[in-house]
Design a protein around this motif. Sequence first.
Motif, short mmCIF file in Angstrom:
data_model
loop_
_atom_site.label_atom_id
_atom_site.label_comp_id
_atom_site.label_asym_id
_atom_site.label_seq_id
_atom_site.Cartn_x
_atom_site.Cartn_y
_atom_site.Cartn_z
N ALA A 93 17.07 -21.07 21.81
CA ALA A 93 17.80 -21.60 20.68
C ALA A 93 16.28 -22.06 19.77
N HIS A 94 15.33 -22.36 20.29
CA HIS A 94 14.07 -23.02 19.79
C HIS A 94 13.27 -21.85 18.96
N ILE A 95 13.78 -20.63 19.31
CA ILE A 95 12.53 -19.46 18.88
C ILE A 95 13.24 -19.06 17.49
N LYS A 96 12.66 -19.08 16.29
CA LYS A 96 13.15 -18.56 15.04
C LYS A 96 12.14 -17.72 14.55
N PRO A 97 12.27 -16.30 14.58
CA PRO A 97 11.41 -15.21 14.30
C PRO A 97 11.45 -15.28 12.60
N PHE A 98 10.38 -15.12 11.90
CA PHE A 98 10.31 -14.65 10.61
C PHE A 98 9.46 -13.49 10.31
N LEU A 99 9.62 -12.98 9.31
CA LEU A 99 8.92 -11.78 8.90
C LEU A 99 8.14 -12.13 7.62
N PHE A 100 6.91 -11.87 7.25
CA PHE A 100 6.46 -12.19 5.94
C PHE A 100 5.72 -10.60 5.65
N ASN A 101 6.44 -9.92 4.79
CA ASN A 101 5.65 -8.56 4.72
C ASN A 101 5.01 -8.54 3.16
N TRP A 102 4.00 -7.86 3.13
CA TRP A 102 3.23 -7.73 2.07
C TRP A 102 3.00 -6.21 1.72
N PRO A 103 2.77 -5.84 0.27
CA PRO A 103 2.60 -4.35 -0.11
C PRO A 103 1.53 -3.86 0.77
N GLY A 104 1.96 -2.96 1.52
CA GLY A 104 0.76 -2.04 2.39
C GLY A 104 1.18 -0.76 2.46
N SER A 105 0.76 0.21 3.18
CA SER A 105 1.06 1.48 3.39
C SER A 105 0.52 1.93 4.66
N SER A 106 1.60 2.89 5.21
CA SER A 106 1.27 3.53 6.36
C SER A 106 0.52 4.82 6.56
N HIS A 107 0.43 5.34 5.20
CA HIS A 107 -0.27 6.55 5.16
C HIS A 107 -1.83 6.32 4.96
N PRO A 108 -2.45 7.21 5.79
CA PRO A 108 -4.04 6.97 5.46
C PRO A 108 -4.63 6.96 4.19
N ILE A 109 -4.15 7.77 3.48
CA ILE A 109 -4.85 8.15 2.14
C ILE A 109 -4.55 6.87 1.08
N PHE A 110 -3.54 5.89 1.32
CA PHE A 110 -3.56 4.53 0.48
C PHE A 110 -4.31 3.67 1.41
N TYR A 111 -5.26 3.73 2.28
CA TYR A 111 -6.03 2.56 2.81
C TYR A 111 -6.36 1.82 1.73
N TRP A 112 -7.23 2.29 0.76
CA TRP A 112 -8.00 1.49 -0.24
C TRP A 112 -6.80 0.63 -1.01
N SER A 113 -5.64 1.09 -1.35
CA SER A 113 -4.77 0.27 -2.15
C SER A 113 -4.37 -0.67 -1.15
N ALA A 114 -3.98 -0.44 -0.06
CA ALA A 114 -3.57 -1.66 1.27
C ALA A 114 -4.83 -2.62 1.22
N GLN A 115 -6.09 -2.04 1.26
CA GLN A 115 -7.03 -3.06 1.40
C GLN A 115 -7.27 -4.04 0.00
N ARG A 116 -7.13 -3.54 -1.06
CA ARG A 116 -6.91 -4.38 -2.11
C ARG A 116 -5.70 -5.15 -2.01
N ALA A 117 -4.69 -4.76 -1.59
CA ALA A 117 -3.39 -5.65 -1.48
C ALA A 117 -3.65 -6.94 -0.58
N ALA A 118 -4.60 -6.56 0.52
CA ALA A 118 -4.94 -7.53 1.30
C ALA A 118 -5.74 -8.62 0.92
N TYR A 119 -6.20 -8.52 -0.32
CA TYR A 119 -7.17 -9.69 -0.99
C TYR A 119 -6.37 -9.90 -2.25
N ASP A 120 -5.18 -9.65 -2.41
CA ASP A 120 -4.37 -10.35 -3.51
C ASP A 120 -4.09 -11.66 -3.49
N THR A 121 -4.45 -12.39 -4.52
CA THR A 121 -4.09 -13.80 -4.34
C THR A 121 -2.70 -14.21 -4.82
#
Length: 73
Positions: free
Chosen positions: A1-29
């Motif tokens: 009862a004391h465990i409350k899972p939450f998920l915070f998702n940010w824009p990324g990509s699982s496709h290797p060709i989108f690595y650079w856009s995922a990297q930019r998203a990681a630094y998005d203020t």
Amino acid sequence: AHIKPFLFNWPGSSHPIFYWSAQRAAYDTDTHKDLRTFVQSLHTAGIRTLHVMCHSMGTRFFLKVSHAVFYLN
């Protein structure tokens, strides 16, 4: 009862060709602000212990923003 899972998702990509856009998203203020708002809402709700699990580019995102997120008044 004391465990409350939450998920915070940010824009990324699982496709290797989108690595650079995922990297930019990681630094998005705006996404960093969203995480800070999310953590502040947990704090306001009375949650005082938070365990964080990241993977891949999410680790880069989290390390970039963690100093601003986890020093709440």
